[in-house]
Motif scaffolding. Sequence first.
Motif, PDB file in Angstrom:
ATOM      1  N   ASP A 139       0.865  -1.177   0.000  1.00  7.52           N
ATOM      2  CA  ASP A 139       0.000   0.000   0.000  1.00  7.52           C
ATOM      3  C   ASP A 139       0.903   1.229   0.000  1.00  7.52           C
ATOM      4  O   ASP A 139       1.778   1.353   0.844  1.00  7.52           O
ATOM      5  CB  ASP A 139      -0.895  -0.023   1.237  1.00  7.52           C
ATOM      6  CG  ASP A 139      -2.052   0.961   1.129  1.00  7.52           C
ATOM      7  OD1 ASP A 139      -2.080   1.729   0.138  1.00  7.52           O
ATOM      8  OD2 ASP A 139      -2.908   0.953   2.016  1.00  7.52           O
ATOM      9  N   ARG A 140       0.697   2.135  -0.904  1.00  5.35           N
ATOM     10  CA  ARG A 140       1.574   3.295  -1.027  1.00  5.35           C
ATOM     11  C   ARG A 140       1.003   4.542  -0.352  1.00  5.35           C
ATOM     12  O   ARG A 140       1.434   5.642  -0.631  1.00  5.35           O
ATOM     13  CB  ARG A 140       1.838   3.565  -2.501  1.00  5.35           C
ATOM     14  CG  ARG A 140       2.653   2.461  -3.139  1.00  5.35           C
ATOM     15  CD  ARG A 140       3.203   2.877  -4.482  1.00  5.35           C
ATOM     16  NE  ARG A 140       4.123   1.875  -4.986  1.00  5.35           N
ATOM     17  CZ  ARG A 140       3.861   1.025  -5.964  1.00  5.35           C
ATOM     18  NH1 ARG A 140       2.697   1.068  -6.557  1.00  5.35           N
ATOM     19  NH2 ARG A 140       4.752   0.156  -6.350  1.00  5.35           N
ATOM     20  N   ASP A 141       0.051   4.352   0.565  1.00  2.11           N
ATOM     21  CA  ASP A 141      -0.540   5.478   1.277  1.00  2.11           C
ATOM     22  C   ASP A 141       0.468   5.979   2.317  1.00  2.11           C
ATOM     23  O   ASP A 141       0.859   5.241   3.222  1.00  2.11           O
ATOM     24  CB  ASP A 141      -1.839   5.030   1.960  1.00  2.11           C
ATOM     25  CG  ASP A 141      -2.555   6.175   2.668  1.00  2.11           C
ATOM     26  OD1 ASP A 141      -2.187   7.348   2.429  1.00  2.11           O
ATOM     27  OD2 ASP A 141      -3.483   5.888   3.451  1.00  2.11           O
ATOM     28  N   PRO A 142       0.930   7.248   2.239  1.00  2.10           N
ATOM     29  CA  PRO A 142       1.956   7.747   3.152  1.00  2.10           C
ATOM     30  C   PRO A 142       1.500   7.779   4.615  1.00  2.10           C
ATOM     31  O   PRO A 142       2.314   7.588   5.521  1.00  2.10           O
ATOM     32  CB  PRO A 142       2.275   9.150   2.635  1.00  2.10           C
ATOM     33  CG  PRO A 142       1.238   9.491   1.646  1.00  2.10           C
ATOM     34  CD  PRO A 142       0.570   8.229   1.227  1.00  2.10           C
ATOM     35  N   VAL A 143       0.216   7.992   4.871  1.00  2.00           N
ATOM     36  CA  VAL A 143      -0.276   8.028   6.252  1.00  2.00           C
ATOM     37  C   VAL A 143      -0.160   6.633   6.876  1.00  2.00           C
ATOM     38  O   VAL A 143       0.325   6.480   8.002  1.00  2.00           O
ATOM     39  CB  VAL A 143      -1.732   8.539   6.298  1.00  2.00           C
ATOM     40  CG1 VAL A 143      -2.307   8.431   7.696  1.00  2.00           C
ATOM     41  CG2 VAL A 143      -1.811   9.964   5.787  1.00  2.00           C
ATOM     42  N   LYS A 144      -0.560   5.599   6.119  1.00  2.00           N
ATOM     43  CA  LYS A 144      -0.458   4.237   6.628  1.00  2.00           C
ATOM     44  C   LYS A 144       1.010   3.834   6.806  1.00  2.00           C
ATOM     45  O   LYS A 144       1.351   3.129   7.757  1.00  2.00           O
ATOM     46  CB  LYS A 144      -1.149   3.267   5.679  1.00  2.00           C
ATOM     47  CG  LYS A 144      -2.660   3.400   5.684  1.00  2.00           C
ATOM     48  CD  LYS A 144      -3.284   2.391   4.739  1.00  2.00           C
ATOM     49  CE  LYS A 144      -4.799   2.526   4.724  1.00  2.00           C
ATOM     50  NZ  LYS A 144      -5.411   1.586   3.783  1.00  2.00           N
ATOM     51  N   THR A 145       1.852   4.268   5.910  1.00  2.00           N
ATOM     52  CA  THR A 145       3.279   3.956   6.016  1.00  2.00           C
ATOM     53  C   THR A 145       3.863   4.593   7.270  1.00  2.00           C
ATOM     54  O   THR A 145       4.599   3.947   8.022  1.00  2.00           O
ATOM     55  CB  THR A 145       4.038   4.454   4.759  1.00  2.00           C
ATOM     56  OG1 THR A 145       3.462   3.855   3.598  1.00  2.00           O
ATOM     57  CG2 THR A 145       5.511   4.107   4.829  1.00  2.00           C
ATOM     58  N   ALA A 146       3.545   5.857   7.530  1.00  2.00           N
ATOM     59  CA  ALA A 146       4.049   6.548   8.723  1.00  2.00           C
ATOM     60  C   ALA A 146       3.527   5.881   9.990  1.00  2.00           C
ATOM     61  O   ALA A 146       4.270   5.721  10.972  1.00  2.00           O
ATOM     62  CB  ALA A 146       3.650   8.022   8.691  1.00  2.00           C
ATOM     63  N   ALA A 147       2.263   5.470   9.995  1.00  2.00           N
ATOM     64  CA  ALA A 147       1.696   4.796  11.166  1.00  2.00           C
ATOM     65  C   ALA A 147       2.409   3.467  11.415  1.00  2.00           C
ATOM     66  O   ALA A 147       2.711   3.107  12.568  1.00  2.00           O
ATOM     67  CB  ALA A 147       0.199   4.568  10.970  1.00  2.00           C
TER      68      ALA A 147
END
Length: 178
Positions: free
Chosen positions: A145-153
């Motif tokens: 998943d390339r969603d930056p919010v999910k990656t940061a979480a």
Amino acid sequence: MRRIARRPARAMAGAVLTAAAVGGLAAPAYAAAGGSLEVNPYSVQPGGQVTVNTKGCGKKASAAGDASAVGAGPFTLAPSAHEGEAVGRFRVPESAQPGTYEIVAQCAEGDQEVRGDLVVTLMAAQEQVEPRGSVKTGVGGSELDRDPVKTAAGVAALAVAAAGGTWLLHRRARGDGI
């Protein structure tokens, strides 16, 4: 005994030297005259353009080329910007079959003939493709998943877990218990 062992070796050496001498006499006339035809690219696909050049045709540097072996027919080699060099071009027909073909040019000056080889291939250069999608393992998805919010979480959760684990190991090493 030693003398007998030397005789076959001398006979073998003589035979090799004789074969080399005869082979040297049987060399093609165009090679002895000091000229060759450079084919560029050496390997080409059907439909590709080929450039040939030679320095073996003297000062006038012109020749009549023949690519009939590959199906391209006659072409002309004209003087190039480099002194004493003749250059020509032809296109390999789409119907050409894979193989090695001899390209010949007859120099305008004298009876000099120069030759070179051309290899026709059917393999195209393949582009690098980056893999995408998921791996079917039967244990769930692996799609990224390339969603930056999910990656940061996810990174934050890993950092908290690492800090907590380090703190617990430190307490245990001191003897404080858990």
